[in-house]
Design a protein around this motif. Structure first.
Motif, mmCIF file in Angstrom:
data_model
loop_
_atom_site.group_PDB
_atom_site.id
_atom_site.type_symbol
_atom_site.label_atom_id
_atom_site.label_comp_id
_atom_site.label_asym_id
_atom_site.label_seq_id
_atom_site.Cartn_x
_atom_site.Cartn_y
_atom_site.Cartn_z
ATOM 1 N N LEU A 1 0.823 -1.203 0.000
ATOM 2 C CA LEU A 1 0.000 0.000 0.000
ATOM 3 C C LEU A 1 0.861 1.260 0.000
ATOM 4 O O LEU A 1 0.539 2.243 -0.684
ATOM 5 N N HIS A 2 1.935 1.249 0.758
ATOM 6 C CA HIS A 2 2.819 2.416 0.786
ATOM 7 C C HIS A 2 3.339 2.737 -0.609
ATOM 8 O O HIS A 2 3.275 3.893 -1.053
ATOM 9 N N TYR A 3 3.870 1.740 -1.297
ATOM 10 C CA TYR A 3 4.434 1.974 -2.628
ATOM 11 C C TYR A 3 3.373 2.399 -3.631
ATOM 12 O O TYR A 3 3.594 3.292 -4.454
ATOM 13 N N ARG A 4 2.200 1.771 -3.555
ATOM 14 C CA ARG A 4 1.149 2.097 -4.528
ATOM 15 C C ARG A 4 0.520 3.464 -4.224
ATOM 16 O O ARG A 4 0.142 4.195 -5.139
ATOM 17 N N THR A 5 0.432 3.817 -2.943
ATOM 18 C CA THR A 5 -0.062 5.138 -2.573
ATOM 19 C C THR A 5 0.895 6.205 -3.071
ATOM 20 O O THR A 5 0.484 7.242 -3.624
ATOM 21 N N LEU A 6 2.175 5.958 -2.903
ATOM 22 C CA LEU A 6 3.205 6.872 -3.410
ATOM 23 C C LEU A 6 3.102 6.991 -4.922
ATOM 24 O O LEU A 6 3.181 8.087 -5.491
ATOM 25 N N ARG A 7 2.908 5.866 -5.581
ATOM 26 C CA ARG A 7 2.832 5.828 -7.044
ATOM 27 C C ARG A 7 1.669 6.676 -7.568
ATOM 28 O O ARG A 7 1.796 7.374 -8.576
ATOM 29 N N HIS A 8 0.537 6.630 -6.861
ATOM 30 C CA HIS A 8 -0.645 7.345 -7.336
ATOM 31 C C HIS A 8 -0.779 8.752 -6.749
ATOM 32 O O HIS A 8 -1.725 9.470 -7.092
ATOM 33 N N GLY A 9 0.131 9.155 -5.882
ATOM 34 C CA GLY A 9 0.086 10.501 -5.330
ATOM 35 C C GLY A 9 -1.103 10.744 -4.425
ATOM 36 O O GLY A 9 -1.692 11.826 -4.428
ATOM 37 N N ILE A 10 -1.476 9.743 -3.620
ATOM 38 C CA ILE A 10 -2.636 9.838 -2.742
ATOM 39 C C ILE A 10 -2.201 10.286 -1.351
ATOM 40 O O ILE A 10 -1.226 9.776 -0.797
ATOM 41 N N ALA A 11 -2.941 11.234 -0.788
ATOM 42 C CA ALA A 11 -2.650 11.712 0.571
ATOM 43 C C ALA A 11 -3.364 10.835 1.595
ATOM 44 O O ALA A 11 -4.529 10.475 1.408
ATOM 45 N N ALA A 12 -2.669 10.493 2.665
ATOM 46 C CA ALA A 12 -3.248 9.653 3.718
ATOM 47 C C ALA A 12 -2.768 10.147 5.077
ATOM 48 O O ALA A 12 -2.065 9.439 5.809
ATOM 49 N N PRO A 13 -3.134 11.380 5.458
ATOM 50 C CA PRO A 13 -2.576 11.976 6.683
ATOM 51 C C PRO A 13 -2.922 11.221 7.965
ATOM 52 O O PRO A 13 -2.104 11.166 8.887
ATOM 53 N N ARG A 14 -4.125 10.645 8.048
ATOM 54 C CA ARG A 14 -4.494 9.947 9.273
ATOM 55 C C ARG A 14 -3.637 8.699 9.459
ATOM 56 O O ARG A 14 -3.210 8.374 10.575
ATOM 57 N N TYR A 15 -3.396 7.991 8.367
ATOM 58 C CA TYR A 15 -2.583 6.780 8.451
ATOM 59 C C TYR A 15 -1.156 7.110 8.895
ATOM 60 O O TYR A 15 -0.566 6.372 9.699
ATOM 61 N N TRP A 16 -0.592 8.212 8.394
ATOM 62 C CA TRP A 16 0.792 8.560 8.680
ATOM 63 C C TRP A 16 0.941 9.415 9.941
ATOM 64 O O TRP A 16 2.059 9.830 10.277
ATOM 65 N N GLU A 17 -0.150 9.668 10.646
ATOM 66 C CA GLU A 17 -0.093 10.471 11.873
ATOM 67 C C GLU A 17 0.793 9.791 12.928
ATOM 68 O O GLU A 17 0.623 8.607 13.226
ATOM 69 N N MET A 18 1.732 10.566 13.462
ATOM 70 C CA MET A 18 2.652 10.042 14.483
ATOM 71 C C MET A 18 2.583 10.835 15.779
ATOM 72 O O MET A 18 3.428 10.674 16.665
ATOM 73 N N GLY A 19 1.560 11.684 15.899
ATOM 74 C CA GLY A 19 1.404 12.464 17.112
ATOM 75 C C GLY A 19 1.690 13.936 16.957
ATOM 76 O O GLY A 19 1.535 14.704 17.918
ATOM 77 N N ASP A 20 2.080 14.371 15.774
ATOM 78 C CA ASP A 20 2.375 15.787 15.565
ATOM 79 C C ASP A 20 1.102 16.632 15.575
ATOM 80 O O ASP A 20 1.090 17.746 16.108
ATOM 81 N N GLU A 21 0.026 16.108 14.976
ATOM 82 C CA GLU A 21 -1.240 16.827 14.944
ATOM 83 C C GLU A 21 -2.226 16.281 15.976
ATOM 84 O O GLU A 21 -3.022 17.024 16.534
ATOM 85 N N ASP A 22 -2.206 14.985 16.211
ATOM 86 C CA ASP A 22 -3.100 14.337 17.171
ATOM 87 C C ASP A 22 -2.237 13.622 18.202
ATOM 88 O O ASP A 22 -1.630 12.594 17.919
ATOM 89 N N LYS A 23 -2.181 14.163 19.410
ATOM 90 C CA LYS A 23 -1.290 13.638 20.448
ATOM 91 C C LYS A 23 -1.618 12.188 20.815
ATOM 92 O O LYS A 23 -0.749 11.450 21.284
ATOM 93 N N ALA A 24 -2.857 11.769 20.573
ATOM 94 C CA ALA A 24 -3.239 10.394 20.906
ATOM 95 C C ALA A 24 -2.480 9.377 20.066
ATOM 96 O O ALA A 24 -2.412 8.199 20.416
ATOM 97 N N PHE A 25 -1.898 9.822 18.956
ATOM 98 C CA PHE A 25 -1.170 8.921 18.066
ATOM 99 C C PHE A 25 0.318 8.840 18.398
ATOM 100 O O PHE A 25 1.032 8.060 17.787
#
Length: 262
Positions: free
Chosen positions: A117-141
């Protein structure tokens, strides 16, 4: 403690075929029909590694199937329809993630499904901010996100049950069968490319749906094992799924239910 699905649970699985376009770019396979191009890719992989299985970045997603269990309902389906292209399937997957922020559950998702999914998401230029959240925007992550191996927002059942030791990995089919669940029914991953060439995308999607059903059933037993699902709650969740299957359209769902009850 009983599991109430206060946090939705999303079990998912992908099916893949060779990325002919990518293989053509990398290996100059222009002019070859898809079957011939794939055969060349398999041969090159075999010569390099001793096995034909293509690397993650040369896998193209042709189906994504999901079990979504919330407090209110349960549903099993494949994203999009048979006319949906890969980008739409991936976008729909991340749309669900953005909407529900679910606990993701897979079997070998960390080893296969998510890297693809990572490679194919990169290939298609799709944004997935919730999946890549590491706590910078949502501290619960910060201490519980989808990306860290030992966190719980993504539960890779194969990895967890093996104690995070690849030497102890087990196939989903065998674990499901040992627990009294249907396991593989007719198709397996090695037959997906053949089915694709034969135009049987419906069969691929049906197979993927039975895989997520098996994974979900193992997950329920896992939750019972770690004390988050009591006996009554486990029986209730199993019955809820049976009730859904009884009313579901699709011969594979009825076959799955019959095999499970038999």
């Amino acid at each position: 403690m009983s599991l109430s699905f206060a946090t939705p649970v999303m079990v998912f699985d992908i099916e893949t075929i060779p990325d002919i376009e990518g293989g053509t770019r990398l290996y100059d396979l222009k002019g070859l029909e898809p079957a011939a191009a794939a055969k060349s890719m398999f041969q090159m992989r075999l010569q390099k590694t001793g096995r034909e299985f293509l690397p993650h970045h040369l896998q193209r997603i042709c189906a994504i199937s999901v079990v979504l269990a919330t407090r209110e309902h349960i549903k099993v389906w494949s994203l999009g329809d048979e006319s949906s292209d890969e980008a739409e399937l991936i976008q729909r997957f991340y749309d669900g993630l953005e909407r529900y922020s679910p606990t993701l559950v897979t079997w070998n998702g960390g080893g296969f499904d998510l890297p693809v999914l990572h490679y194919r998401t990169l290939r298609h230029g799709i944004a997935a901010p919730r999946y890549w959240e590491m706590g910078d925007e949502d501290k619960a992550f910060r201490y519980n996100n989808y990306l860290s191996r030992y966190h719980w927002r993504h539960v890779d059942l194969m990895d967890v049950l093996a104690g995070f030791s690849p030497r102890a990995n087990a196939p989903l089919d065998e674990i499901a069968t040992l627990l009294g669940f249907p396991g593989k029914m007719g198709m397996d991953g090695s037959k997906v490319w053949e089915a694709w060439l034969a135009g049987d995308l419906a069969g691929i999607r049906a197979y993927c749906e039975t895989d997520v059903l098996n994974t979900y059933l193992v997950y329920l037993r896992f939750e019972a094992m770690r004390g988050r699902l009591g006996e009554a709650a486990l029986s209730g969740e199993l019955q809820r799924l049976k009730d859904w299957l009884e009313n579901a359209e699709g011969e594979h769902f009825q076959q799955f239910l019959k095999s499970w009850q038999g």
